[in-house]
Motif scaffolding. Sequence first.
Motif, PDB file in Angstrom:
ATOM      1  N   ILE A 334       0.784  -0.974  -0.028  1.00 47.78           N
ATOM      2  CA  ILE A 334       0.028   0.069  -0.037  1.00 47.78           C
ATOM      3  C   ILE A 334       0.839   1.340   0.037  1.00 47.78           C
ATOM      4  N   PHE A 335       0.566   2.098  -1.075  1.00 47.12           N
ATOM      5  CA  PHE A 335       1.108   3.509  -0.876  1.00 47.12           C
ATOM      6  C   PHE A 335      -0.087   4.632  -0.455  1.00 47.12           C
ATOM      7  N   ALA A 336       0.404   5.405   0.577  1.00 44.31           N
ATOM      8  CA  ALA A 336      -0.950   6.283   0.804  1.00 44.31           C
ATOM      9  C   ALA A 336      -0.213   7.508   0.867  1.00 44.31           C
ATOM     10  N   ILE A 337      -0.923   8.583  -0.025  1.00 41.14           N
ATOM     11  CA  ILE A 337      -0.163   9.777  -0.262  1.00 41.14           C
ATOM     12  C   ILE A 337      -0.971  10.831   0.297  1.00 41.14           C
ATOM     13  N   ALA A 344      -8.995  12.264   6.592  1.00 41.50           N
ATOM     14  CA  ALA A 344      -9.468  11.290   7.270  1.00 41.50           C
ATOM     15  C   ALA A 344      -9.920  10.116   6.392  1.00 41.50           C
ATOM     16  N   ASP A 345     -10.215  10.497   5.008  1.00 41.60           N
ATOM     17  CA  ASP A 345     -10.775   9.397   4.010  1.00 41.60           C
ATOM     18  C   ASP A 345      -9.262   8.621   3.992  1.00 41.60           C
ATOM     19  N   VAL A 346      -8.080   9.166   3.897  1.00 42.10           N
ATOM     20  CA  VAL A 346      -7.050   8.070   3.519  1.00 42.10           C
ATOM     21  C   VAL A 346      -6.847   7.363   5.039  1.00 42.10           C
ATOM     22  N   LEU A 347      -6.884   7.961   5.987  1.00 36.40           N
ATOM     23  CA  LEU A 347      -6.516   7.203   7.374  1.00 36.40           C
ATOM     24  C   LEU A 347      -7.702   6.110   7.525  1.00 36.40           C
ATOM     25  N   GLN A 348      -8.832   6.273   6.818  1.00 34.86           N
ATOM     26  CA  GLN A 348      -9.932   5.218   7.051  1.00 34.86           C
ATOM     27  C   GLN A 348      -9.501   4.096   6.317  1.00 34.86           C
ATOM     28  N   VAL A 359       3.089   2.054   3.095  1.00 35.65           N
ATOM     29  CA  VAL A 359       4.067   3.303   3.213  1.00 35.65           C
ATOM     30  C   VAL A 359       3.243   4.491   2.912  1.00 35.65           C
ATOM     31  N   CYS A 360       3.570   5.475   3.482  1.00 36.75           N
ATOM     32  CA  CYS A 360       3.052   6.697   3.642  1.00 36.75           C
ATOM     33  C   CYS A 360       4.023   7.745   2.779  1.00 36.75           C
ATOM     34  N   ILE A 361       3.630   8.618   2.011  1.00 32.91           N
ATOM     35  CA  ILE A 361       4.341   9.594   1.626  1.00 32.91           C
ATOM     36  C   ILE A 361       3.677  11.089   1.831  1.00 32.91           C
ATOM     37  N   THR A 362       4.332  11.806   2.973  1.00 35.33           N
ATOM     38  CA  THR A 362       3.541  12.778   3.625  1.00 35.33           C
ATOM     39  C   THR A 362       4.623  13.913   3.895  1.00 35.33           C
ATOM     40  N   ASN A 363       3.994  15.013   4.325  1.00 34.61           N
ATOM     41  CA  ASN A 363       5.195  16.141   4.416  1.00 34.61           C
ATOM     42  C   ASN A 363       5.251  16.352   5.807  1.00 34.61           C
ATOM     43  N   THR A 364       4.485  15.609   6.764  1.00 32.89           N
ATOM     44  CA  THR A 364       4.056  15.995   8.064  1.00 32.89           C
ATOM     45  C   THR A 364       4.755  14.872   9.202  1.00 32.89           C
ATOM     46  N   GLN A 365       5.947  15.269   9.689  1.00 33.66           N
ATOM     47  CA  GLN A 365       6.340  14.313  10.770  1.00 33.66           C
ATOM     48  C   GLN A 365       5.199  14.157  11.717  1.00 33.66           C
ATOM     49  N   SER A 367       2.493  12.669  11.949  1.00 32.17           N
ATOM     50  CA  SER A 367       1.091  12.697  11.647  1.00 32.17           C
ATOM     51  C   SER A 367       0.421  11.539  11.929  1.00 32.17           C
ATOM     52  N   SER A 368      -0.794  11.550  11.480  1.00 28.18           N
ATOM     53  CA  SER A 368      -1.509  10.307  12.081  1.00 28.18           C
ATOM     54  C   SER A 368      -1.251   9.138  10.907  1.00 28.18           C
ATOM     55  N   ILE A 369      -1.087   9.567   9.700  1.00 23.88           N
ATOM     56  CA  ILE A 369      -0.668   8.569   8.528  1.00 23.88           C
ATOM     57  C   ILE A 369       0.514   7.632   8.732  1.00 23.88           C
ATOM     58  N   THR A 370       1.421   8.475   9.592  1.00 21.64           N
ATOM     59  CA  THR A 370       2.612   7.831   9.877  1.00 21.64           C
ATOM     60  C   THR A 370       2.701   6.521  10.910  1.00 21.64           C
ATOM     61  N   ARG A 371       1.768   6.793  11.805  1.00 22.40           N
ATOM     62  CA  ARG A 371       1.318   5.824  12.900  1.00 22.40           C
ATOM     63  C   ARG A 371       0.471   4.721  12.334  1.00 22.40           C
ATOM     64  N   LEU A 372       0.059   4.847  11.134  1.00 25.88           N
ATOM     65  CA  LEU A 372      -0.822   3.794  10.471  1.00 25.88           C
ATOM     66  C   LEU A 372      -0.140   3.072   9.480  1.00 25.88           C
ATOM     67  N   CYS A 373       1.285   3.523   9.280  1.00 23.11           N
ATOM     68  CA  CYS A 373       1.919   2.639   8.055  1.00 23.11           C
ATOM     69  C   CYS A 373       3.168   2.184   8.632  1.00 23.11           C
ATOM     70  N   SER A 374       3.595   1.043   8.064  1.00 22.37           N
ATOM     71  CA  SER A 374       4.974   0.579   8.359  1.00 22.37           C
ATOM     72  C   SER A 374       6.325   1.409   7.936  1.00 22.37           C
ATOM     73  N   HIS A 375       6.033   2.109   7.040  1.00 21.54           N
ATOM     74  CA  HIS A 375       7.052   3.006   6.430  1.00 21.54           C
ATOM     75  C   HIS A 375       6.491   4.387   6.172  1.00 21.54           C
ATOM     76  N   SER A 376       7.598   5.453   6.367  1.00 18.80           N
ATOM     77  CA  SER A 376       7.328   6.819   6.100  1.00 18.80           C
ATOM     78  C   SER A 376       8.047   7.384   5.184  1.00 18.80           C
ATOM     79  N   ILE A 377       7.699   8.000   4.092  1.00 17.22           N
ATOM     80  CA  ILE A 377       8.735   8.803   3.161  1.00 17.22           C
ATOM     81  C   ILE A 377       8.455  10.248   3.356  1.00 17.22           C
TER      82      ILE A 377
END
Length: 580
Positions: A334-337, A344-348, A359-365, A367-377
């Motif tokens: 999974i890649f979540a951008i 919320a839609d992405v987190l859900q 894997v999330c690709i995000t600008n925000t250290q 952030s909630s998405i980083t907690r739901l992903c095994s890897h963060s970029i």
Amino acid sequence: MCGIIGYVGHRSASKILTDGLKCLEYRGYDSVGIAVLNGQNLEIRKDKGMVADVSSGSRFDSLSGSIGIGHSRWATHGGVSKENSHPHSDCTGSIAIIHNGVIENYQELKSSLLSKGHKFASQTDSEVVSHLFEENLKQFPTPLIAFSKTISALEGSYAIVLLSKSSPDVLFLARKNSPLVVGKGAGENFCASDFSALLTYTREFLVLEDSQIATIDRDSIALYDLLLTPKTPSFLTIDWDVQTAERSGHPHFMIKEILEQPDVVSAAFSADVSQVLPLLEKFEKIHIIASGTSYHAGLLFSILLNKYKSGKFANVFIASEYQNQVLPDSNALIFAISQSGETADVLQALRYSTSPHKVCITNTQGSSITRLCSHSIYLNAGPESSVAATKTFLAQLCVIYKLLFGDRYRDSIRSTILASTKHSAKIQEFSKSIITNRFIFFLSRGLCLPLGFEGSLKLKEISYLHSQAYPAGELKHGTLSLIEKGVCALFLAPKTPDATKLFGNLKEVKARGGTIFTLTDDPSFKSESDMSLDIVPQTDPLLYPFSFVVPLQLLAYYSSVSLGINPDRPRNLAKSVTVE
Ligand code: AGP
């Protein structure tokens, strides 16, 4: 969406809260308010309207006290009104709360509180929190226990900050599925819905996790789970500086953020992708999940994966539809951008997925998405304040190219972006013709298709012009019936092998009286256009999407400004969309 700020320390709380609310304006809101406690005097001032108007009209500056909370509301439950603005109080005026998110069981809680004699002043879901705490204070021995009992009774999503005369030196915090951070100071502490409101005061942050409670006073920060078991807070340092979060002489954040994109290329290419490359190599099936602009980056990612990486089967999903379109699949990578990391839609969608590899690709250290992903970029794009995503979109594309092609194209991409930023004046002129049209189609093919979608979204988002993007070849399957004199089509026309087909599509529109605008480096398109901008540098066919990033952003920006709209704060929209 709604913004939260809280302060406890030795300075004037009202000043810090008002300044913090100004920093949070970019999130989008319709009303604001603050509550300040001074000894046993708790005062709430609030109203619908903008921070500058409400803070001066309601004399926020006249409130003295060095502990307080502030809120900017984006209406969900209950209309835009003074009563529905936060903070909300209890029946005795001893408690003030602010809340982001949605309390899903508020009706049930409200009925029970009404039956106990509580009087409600608003139509919001949030107000149940202050009354429930008031009720729990009667039953439990300490305010902290009463707070944890209150929070435990809530269903839904929340970032809550509570101020009570019962503990006049303490702010009570709780979080579930809505961001809340604590900023650590010296002899003072802060909390906010995001880092940017606090960068003037601190770089050291504790990011609350779901189902955690915290208390902050001027000298200490304590963290608990819902059962009040103490947890050890771990702080992270945010290296964004205040200047990057300011307009620095530009009329709007959006134009500042567009123009700083050459540096964004270098920063985004410095992203650490080393942990993710082996996963990308290993997995055949790839699901990409995102919303809005990030979805357009995801669309290009999926096209590149399918077309240029053999053995990959990539699908891109609009995050809010992910659950409706697939069964949970633990064999997909999974890649979540998401630039905010809080959509919320992405987190859900991530919660729905059973894949252990996300894997999330995000600008925000943090952030909630980083907690739901095994890897963060991380995009490393710095704070983006304009509601319209610009530099984070480019950074997403850069990270995607880095994942697929390494650093091979970094310098060419940077040169293309740098060259595009020099065309402001031409695009400003071009935009004057664009805004005279009642309907604008964005037509493109191939790798530039996602750019057509993005250009159209950006234009409608901040100029309110009716616009629609289509794969140019699809027009003849229905939409061509809309083409007539007065309807405008903007073609993204790079000189690629696909150009002949796109040229045919242009002729179809022209034959039906449509006005033809082109962004092109191809002379044959130019000669068939009513208006054409020759600002697309010839490049490797793989890199043409980058040729359109800045021109389309500038087109939207200047259209918005010419129409007298503030591009940084489009109506009805919020930067961080924390509801489904
Ligand atoms: C972009 O200009 C929009 N504001 C919006 O589409 C945005 O990209 C979308 O809400 C997703 O946000 P995210 O990247 O923070 O998840």
